[in-house]
Enzyme design. Structure first.
Site, PDB file in Angstrom:
ATOM      1  N   LYS A 154     -22.159  90.799 -28.106  1.00 35.07           N
ATOM      2  CA  LYS A 154     -22.371  91.692 -26.964  1.00 35.07           C
ATOM      3  C   LYS A 154     -23.067  92.980 -27.429  1.00 35.07           C
ATOM      4  O   LYS A 154     -23.211  93.225 -28.634  1.00 35.07           O
ATOM      5  CB  LYS A 154     -21.017  91.968 -26.303  1.00 35.07           C
ATOM      6  CG  LYS A 154     -20.354  90.708 -25.713  1.00 35.07           C
ATOM      7  CD  LYS A 154     -18.972  91.046 -25.163  1.00 35.07           C
ATOM      8  CE  LYS A 154     -18.277  89.853 -24.566  1.00 35.07           C
ATOM      9  NZ  LYS A 154     -16.907  90.197 -24.076  1.00 35.07           N
TER      10      LYS A 154
ATOM     11  N   TYR B 141     -20.557  85.539 -16.010  1.00 34.74           N
ATOM     12  CA  TYR B 141     -19.145  85.865 -15.781  1.00 34.74           C
ATOM     13  C   TYR B 141     -18.709  85.575 -14.349  1.00 34.74           C
ATOM     14  O   TYR B 141     -17.770  86.202 -13.850  1.00 34.74           O
ATOM     15  CB  TYR B 141     -18.893  87.335 -16.125  1.00 34.74           C
ATOM     16  CG  TYR B 141     -18.834  87.607 -17.612  1.00 34.74           C
ATOM     17  CD1 TYR B 141     -17.876  86.975 -18.415  1.00 34.74           C
ATOM     18  CD2 TYR B 141     -19.718  88.497 -18.218  1.00 34.74           C
ATOM     19  CE1 TYR B 141     -17.814  87.225 -19.781  1.00 34.74           C
ATOM     20  CE2 TYR B 141     -19.652  88.754 -19.591  1.00 34.74           C
ATOM     21  CZ  TYR B 141     -18.693  88.112 -20.361  1.00 34.74           C
ATOM     22  OH  TYR B 141     -18.616  88.352 -21.710  1.00 34.74           O
TER      23      TYR B 141
ATOM     24  N   HIS C  47     -18.612  87.065 -27.328  1.00 35.52           N
ATOM     25  CA  HIS C  47     -18.188  86.036 -26.367  1.00 35.52           C
ATOM     26  C   HIS C  47     -18.232  84.676 -27.054  1.00 35.52           C
ATOM     27  O   HIS C  47     -19.117  84.404 -27.854  1.00 35.52           O
ATOM     28  CB  HIS C  47     -19.150  86.009 -25.163  1.00 35.52           C
ATOM     29  CG  HIS C  47     -18.974  84.788 -24.316  1.00 35.52           C
ATOM     30  ND1 HIS C  47     -18.045  84.725 -23.302  1.00 35.52           N
ATOM     31  CD2 HIS C  47     -19.571  83.563 -24.358  1.00 35.52           C
ATOM     32  CE1 HIS C  47     -18.091  83.520 -22.750  1.00 35.52           C
ATOM     33  NE2 HIS C  47     -19.010  82.793 -23.366  1.00 35.52           N
TER      34      HIS C  47
ATOM     35  N   GLU D 155     -22.936  77.514 -20.100  1.00 35.10           N
ATOM     36  CA  GLU D 155     -23.469  78.728 -20.719  1.00 35.10           C
ATOM     37  C   GLU D 155     -24.716  78.445 -21.565  1.00 35.10           C
ATOM     38  O   GLU D 155     -25.673  79.233 -21.543  1.00 35.10           O
ATOM     39  CB  GLU D 155     -22.365  79.389 -21.554  1.00 35.10           C
ATOM     40  CG  GLU D 155     -21.250  79.945 -20.660  1.00 35.10           C
ATOM     41  CD  GLU D 155     -19.965  80.276 -21.399  1.00 35.10           C
ATOM     42  OE1 GLU D 155     -19.916  80.101 -22.637  1.00 35.10           O
ATOM     43  OE2 GLU D 155     -19.005  80.700 -20.729  1.00 35.10           O
TER      44      GLU D 155
HETATM   45  P1  IDP Z   1     -12.840  86.097 -23.261  1.00 39.73           P
HETATM   46  O1  IDP Z   1     -14.095  86.890 -23.525  1.00 39.73           O
HETATM   47  O2  IDP Z   1     -11.867  86.219 -24.394  1.00 39.73           O
HETATM   48  O3  IDP Z   1     -13.112  84.679 -22.871  1.00 39.73           O
HETATM   49  P2  IDP Z   1     -12.227  86.613 -20.461  1.00 39.73           P
HETATM   50  O4  IDP Z   1     -10.869  86.670 -19.865  1.00 39.73           O
HETATM   51  O5  IDP Z   1     -13.084  85.437 -20.137  1.00 39.73           O
HETATM   52  O6  IDP Z   1     -12.081  86.793 -22.034  1.00 39.73           O
HETATM   53  O7  IDP Z   1     -12.977  87.946 -20.033  1.00 39.73           O
HETATM   54  C1  IDP Z   1     -14.358  88.088 -20.277  1.00 39.73           C
HETATM   55  C2  IDP Z   1     -14.619  89.471 -20.781  1.00 39.73           C
HETATM   56  O8  IDP Z   1     -14.249  90.399 -19.757  1.00 39.73           O
HETATM   57  C3  IDP Z   1     -13.793  89.902 -21.985  1.00 39.73           C
HETATM   58  O9  IDP Z   1     -14.320  89.431 -23.210  1.00 39.73           O
HETATM   59  C4  IDP Z   1     -13.903  91.394 -21.866  1.00 39.73           C
HETATM   60  O10 IDP Z   1     -15.170  91.863 -22.310  1.00 39.73           O
HETATM   61  C5  IDP Z   1     -13.805  91.597 -20.356  1.00 39.73           C
HETATM   62  N1  IDP Z   1     -12.437  91.843 -19.940  1.00 39.73           N
HETATM   63  C6  IDP Z   1     -11.443  90.946 -19.812  1.00 39.73           C
HETATM   64  N2  IDP Z   1     -10.303  91.535 -19.409  1.00 39.73           N
HETATM   65  C7  IDP Z   1     -10.600  92.850 -19.274  1.00 39.73           C
HETATM   66  C8  IDP Z   1      -9.826  93.995 -18.897  1.00 39.73           C
HETATM   67  O11 IDP Z   1      -8.645  93.919 -18.591  1.00 39.73           O
HETATM   68  N3  IDP Z   1     -10.487  95.183 -18.893  1.00 39.73           N
HETATM   69  C9  IDP Z   1     -11.785  95.312 -19.220  1.00 39.73           C
HETATM   70  N4  IDP Z   1     -12.545  94.275 -19.593  1.00 39.73           N
HETATM   71  C10 IDP Z   1     -11.957  93.048 -19.624  1.00 39.73           C
HETATM   72 MG    MG Z   2     -13.957  83.873 -21.135  1.00 42.63          MG
END
Ligand code: IDP
Ligand code: MG
Length: 219
Positions: free
Chosen positions: A76, A116, A183, A194
């Site tokens: 990222k 996303y 990611h 993706e």
């Molecule tokens: P992941 O990246 O581990 O798969 P996901 O739940 O898919 O996690 O969320 C995607 C991205 O969204 C996370 O990597 C992070 O950058 C952001 N994100 C997830 N939860 C939060 C939060 O509670 N606050 C701010 N950003 C978040």
């Molecule tokens: Mg994810």
């Protein structure tokens, strides 16, 4: 006009496992019985006219649970800005995974929102899209090898870096969930979506690394 590829996608959504190499953004947005029937018909037509084996055989993300499995990994903007690209790539490369594709991209809002899309109702979604579209590029990659989707998630670490194992990318280099550096696809279906969203098929390399047999053999 209902194309064979659209039919394949529709067939796939209705439980028929189909070869799919097209970007997810090209998927039609409709559903229903008529589309399902047309999809199954197109699927049958495709099967009749191609030598490609369908069941369990590769999508754009390779073949799940084989050495051809692929994952989409993206450094990222904070990872690029903090100049951690080399250290992050090294974790995948030295584990033995094969680099299939790599490019920098400065994502558009549409691309970030599509990537996303499953999080669009979450309160942090606007901030997440703003973060990914900061103007600093991301490094989009495809890595291939045994169990790369699950192992990629382990290399990356828990979503909240404060919960991530210290040896993971997030556990080693990050402290904020909103700036967690990287990611990784979380499933085979996500990897297929993706990789198709970020890459064209002709950007995905076909080659065998010199040490591939030494790394992937089970004896
Ligand atoms: P992941 O990246 O581990 O798969 P996901 O739940 O898919 O996690 O969320 C995607 C991205 O969204 C996370 O990597 C992070 O950058 C952001 N994100 C997830 N939860 C939060 C939060 O509670 N606050 C701010 N950003 C978040
Ligand atoms: Mg994810």
């Amino acid at each position: 006009m209902f194309s064979i590829r659209q039919g394949l996608r529709t067939a796939s959504r209705h439980g028929v496992r189909a070869l799919s190499t097209q970007p997810a953004r090209a998927a039609p947005r409709y559903a229903g019985a008529a589309a399902a029937a047309a999809g199954v018909a197109a699927f049958a037509l495709y099967q009749a006219n191609t030598a490609v084996k369908m069941e369990g055989k590769p999508t754009i993300a390779g073949e799940h649970k084989t050495v051809s499995e692929r994952s989409f990994i993206m450094i990222k903007p904070d990872g690029v800005s903090r100049q951690l690209v080399g250290k992050i790539i090294d974790k995948f490369e030295s584990r033995g995974y094969k680099l299939v594709a790599l490019k920098t991209v400065t994502p558009s809002k549409e691309l970030a929102q599509e990537h996303y899309a499953d999080l669009s109702s979450r309160p942090f979604f606007p901030g997440l899209v703003a973060y990914i579209t900061s103007g600093v590029p991301v490094v989009a990659m495809v890595w291939e090898g045994k169990d790369v989707i699950k192992q990629g998630r382990r290399i990356v670490g828990a979503t909240n870096p404060l919960d991530a194992d210290p040896g993971s990318v997030r556990g080693q280099y990050a402290v904020s969930v909103g700036r967690n550096l990287i990611h990784a696809s979380d499933s085979f279906d996500s990897a297929t979506k993706e990789i198709g969203l970020w890459f064209k098929e002709n950007e995905l390399s076909q080659y065998e690394p010199a040490a591939w047999g030494w790394i992937m053999a089970d004896n």
